[in-house]
Enzyme design. Structure first.
Site, PDB file in Angstrom:
ATOM      1  N   LYS A 132       0.813  -1.221   0.000  1.00  0.00           N
ATOM      2  CA  LYS A 132       0.000   0.000   0.000  1.00  0.00           C
ATOM      3  C   LYS A 132       0.844   1.266   0.000  1.00  0.00           C
ATOM      4  O   LYS A 132       0.366   2.334  -0.398  1.00  0.00           O
ATOM      5  CB  LYS A 132      -0.949   0.003   1.206  1.00  0.00           C
ATOM      6  CG  LYS A 132      -2.096  -0.985   1.076  1.00  0.00           C
ATOM      7  CD  LYS A 132      -3.044  -0.909   2.261  1.00  0.00           C
ATOM      8  CE  LYS A 132      -4.198  -1.889   2.101  1.00  0.00           C
ATOM      9  NZ  LYS A 132      -5.144  -1.847   3.236  1.00  0.00           N
ATOM     10  N   LYS A 159     -10.733  -9.261  -8.434  1.00  0.00           N
ATOM     11  CA  LYS A 159     -11.780  -9.663  -7.488  1.00  0.00           C
ATOM     12  C   LYS A 159     -12.887  -8.607  -7.436  1.00  0.00           C
ATOM     13  O   LYS A 159     -12.651  -7.430  -7.737  1.00  0.00           O
ATOM     14  CB  LYS A 159     -11.202  -9.898  -6.095  1.00  0.00           C
ATOM     15  CG  LYS A 159     -10.743  -8.651  -5.354  1.00  0.00           C
ATOM     16  CD  LYS A 159     -10.288  -9.028  -3.948  1.00  0.00           C
ATOM     17  CE  LYS A 159      -9.920  -7.761  -3.157  1.00  0.00           C
ATOM     18  NZ  LYS A 159      -9.517  -8.098  -1.775  1.00  0.00           N
ATOM     19  N   LYS A 216     -15.678  -3.057  -3.863  1.00  0.00           N
ATOM     20  CA  LYS A 216     -16.414  -1.793  -3.737  1.00  0.00           C
ATOM     21  C   LYS A 216     -15.651  -0.637  -4.368  1.00  0.00           C
ATOM     22  O   LYS A 216     -16.238   0.369  -4.769  1.00  0.00           O
ATOM     23  CB  LYS A 216     -16.640  -1.485  -2.250  1.00  0.00           C
ATOM     24  CG  LYS A 216     -17.767  -2.277  -1.614  1.00  0.00           C
ATOM     25  CD  LYS A 216     -19.095  -1.635  -1.905  1.00  0.00           C
ATOM     26  CE  LYS A 216     -20.224  -2.350  -1.192  1.00  0.00           C
ATOM     27  NZ  LYS A 216     -21.529  -1.769  -1.541  1.00  0.00           N
TER      28      LYS A 216
END
Length: 586
Positions: free
Chosen positions: A369, A450, A453
């Site tokens: 990240k 995948k 959201k």
């Protein structure tokens, strides 16, 4: 120079004996010796075989013989024990003599613990006469420290039938019954088995309940569910009591680490089908199989990067309503907001003193990240430590997580080891990753990714509370390929394979059966999509109605979360206070 050795614990074991088979002392003695006890055995009966056979021959110990055995032990000064275990006795007179000498042993050695297995009967049938029942109630129970009745024996001892109205209060009735027995003498009462069906559960499951009365007149309770096996098994109660005694000797308590499962989900509006099939559906299965579930709405984790306040509040309530509508039962499981418990952040700070910047910085999810970031938010860096605090706050034993979370679990284990290294206190269980098959549902528009959201394209996912028309539209427009046949190949046909995965998750059918059935009925991908859309709509229709009902009654929804907070706080208070005390605070 003399060397002090640790004395072998001694048990006086008084129950039945058979020449053939394994019941009573024949069963318990081996178990206790296996666990390192020296066992002195008195046989209340000496039979050829257990009473399940048509013919039973042998002798029954008389009151005079039992008294003579006790007197012989006393005369030779070999009447010192750490534990007493009694099982089948047969008559009130024998129990009276046992009580007399248990009282004598305890008067000389107050540390002695007495485990009474009140072998009275089973399946509505008495094995003994009424004098035994009265002797247990009035004389034996006040002397016992641990008692292990089955459900029929529990009814006999409390003097009333346990009746369930199937109004959701079944467990409360069990706890009240066990605590009635606690108040008759024993600190620890274990209901060894009761059919789950009696309490409205599954017919193929049995349940064990236990209640321990603490020194401040509070009760610690737990329940274990286990499968019912067809067949006739003798000696299981005798085996159970011996194992309980061995456990009690090791831990000095019935409860060390209660099996507890923590499930965390970040509030991001309504979960999508991938969330449901990959996690939520499995949580509900665990709950319905009797597991002790804590469902955490991880709103603190959701603000590692700041979010708009009203959006966060709305998302948290939508996530809570979705989970409850899908089947998370607030009466059986704890569901609460992470931010409602200050314990998370306080424990996180304390745990942070046990690790290093380098250790946290090596976690792959953190590195992935921040690899392109020039300015890293501190919340993102501290995320893994807070996650460990979440797990340890509830002394979690099992985690239904994916493989990507293994490094976080390893950090948690590292902190447990460090805590023990510094403070020499083993207060945390090492949590286990649950062996549950994880279903990875892919994007409907980009099946190489995948379902998420964060995908900008709304058609890439199905939210579980979507309108029926939206569900149908998104399934029908899901990306497949130019081959109209239904077949499964994750590499060559990711789009169709993803739809088959969803079909499998919704119906619990195997992939092989789904493909075979589709080919048998000559379904092309368009017809298969239509059938899948119908299945998804039917599955979520009642859940969507319940979701809308909950969202329209905000007061009721908040009251559920408040009750969850209270129950979670009860556990968290104990853990945090224990940690602070060990570390030198208060």
């Amino acid at each position: 120079m003399s060397i002090k050795t640790k004395r072998i614990p001694r048990v006086l074991c008084i129950q039945s004996h058979v020449v053939h088979g394994f019941v009573g002392n024949k069963c318990a003695t081996f178990i206790l010796q296996l666990y390192g006890f020296e066992v002195d055995v008195i046989n209340s009966v000496h039979f050829s075989n257990h009473t399940g056979y048509n013919v039973v021959k042998g002798s029954i110990l008389s009151v005079d013989e039992l008294r003579a055995i006790f007197q012989g032990l006393m005369a030779n000064e070999i009447f010192e024990y750490d534990y007493i275990l009694t099982g089948y006795m047969g008559s009130g007179e024998l129990l009276h003599v046992v009580a007399e000498y248990v009282r004598l042993i305890k008067s000389k050695s107050p540390h002695v613990k007495y485990l009474c297995d009140p072998v009275i009967g089973d399946n509505e049938k008495l094995y003994v006469d009424q004098s035994c029942v009265e002797m247990y109630k009035n004389t034996i129970l006040p002397l016992a420290d641990i008692v292990t009745p089955n459900d029929f024996e529990l009814e006999q001892l409390i003097g009333k039938q346990i009746q369930f109205n199937h109004d959701g209060n079944e467990e409360q009735i069990i706890w009240q019954s066990l605590q009635s027995l606690n108040n008759m003498g024993p600190s620890h009462v274990i209901l060894s088995s009761i059919s789950a069906a009696k309490l409205g559960g599954k017919k193929n499951m049995l349940q064990m309940y236990a209640s321990s009365k603490t020194s401040n007149n509070q009760y610690e309770t737990f329940r274990i569910d286990f499968p019912y096996l067809e067949g006739c098994f003798t000696g299981t109660g005798d085996l159970f009591s011996a194992l309980i005694l061995a456990w009690f000797h090791k831990e000095n308590n019935l409860i060390m680490f209660q099996r507890r499962i923590l499930c965390g989900i970040q509030p991001s509006n309504v979960p999508h089908v991938g969330n449901y099939l990959g996690a939520i559906k499995k949580w509900i299965d665990l709950q319905n199989n009797g597991d002790n579930l804590i469902v955490m709405l991880a709103d603190l984790h959701a603000v590692t990067i700041p979010r708009e306040p009203d959006t966060l509040r709305k998302s948290t309530l939508e996530t809570a309503a979705s989970l409850i509508a899908c089947g998370i039962d607030p009466k059986r499981s704890i569901i609460y907001r992470q931010s409602d418990l200050h314990h998370h952040t306080q424990l996180s700070w304390l745990l942070g003193t046990l690790t290093t910047v380098q250790k946290v910085g090596h976690i792959p999810t953190y590195k992935s990240k921040v690899k392109d970031e020039t300015s890293v938010p501190l919340g993102l860096f501290l995320y893994p430590i807070l996650q460990s605090a979440d797990i340890l706050l509830f002394k979690t034993t099992h985690l239904p997580i994916g493989e990507d979370q293994i490094p976080h679990l390893q950090l948690c284990t590292y902190m447990i080891e460090k805590f023990y290294h510094y403070y020499k206190q083993n207060i945390f269980p090492v949590p286990e990753m649950m062996a549950t098959e994880t279903m990875r549902i892919r994007s409907l528009r980009h099946p190489e990714q995948k379902m998420s959201k964060s995908d900008y394209e709304e058609r890439s996912r199905i939210d579980i509370m979507d309108d029926e028309k939206i569900i149908q539209d998104r399934v029908m427009k899901a990306l497949t390929d130019f081959n109209a046949q239904v077949s499964y190949d994750r590499e060559q046909r990711p789009g169709v394979s993803n739809l088959i995965d969803i079909y499998s998750g919704m119906t619990n059918q195997s992939i092989e059966n789904i493909v075979a059935e589709a080919q048998q009925h000559n379904l092309n991908t368009a017809a298969f999509k239509k059938r899948l859309a119908e299945i998804i709509i039917e599955h979520f229709r009642p859940k969507r109605l319940e979701y809308l009902k909950l969202m329209n009654d905000r007061t009721y929804l908040l009251s559920i979360l408040d009750k969850g907070r209270e129950r979670a706080t009860e556990i968290a208070d104990k853990t945090l206070n224990e940690v602070k005390h060990i570390m030198g605070f208060n």
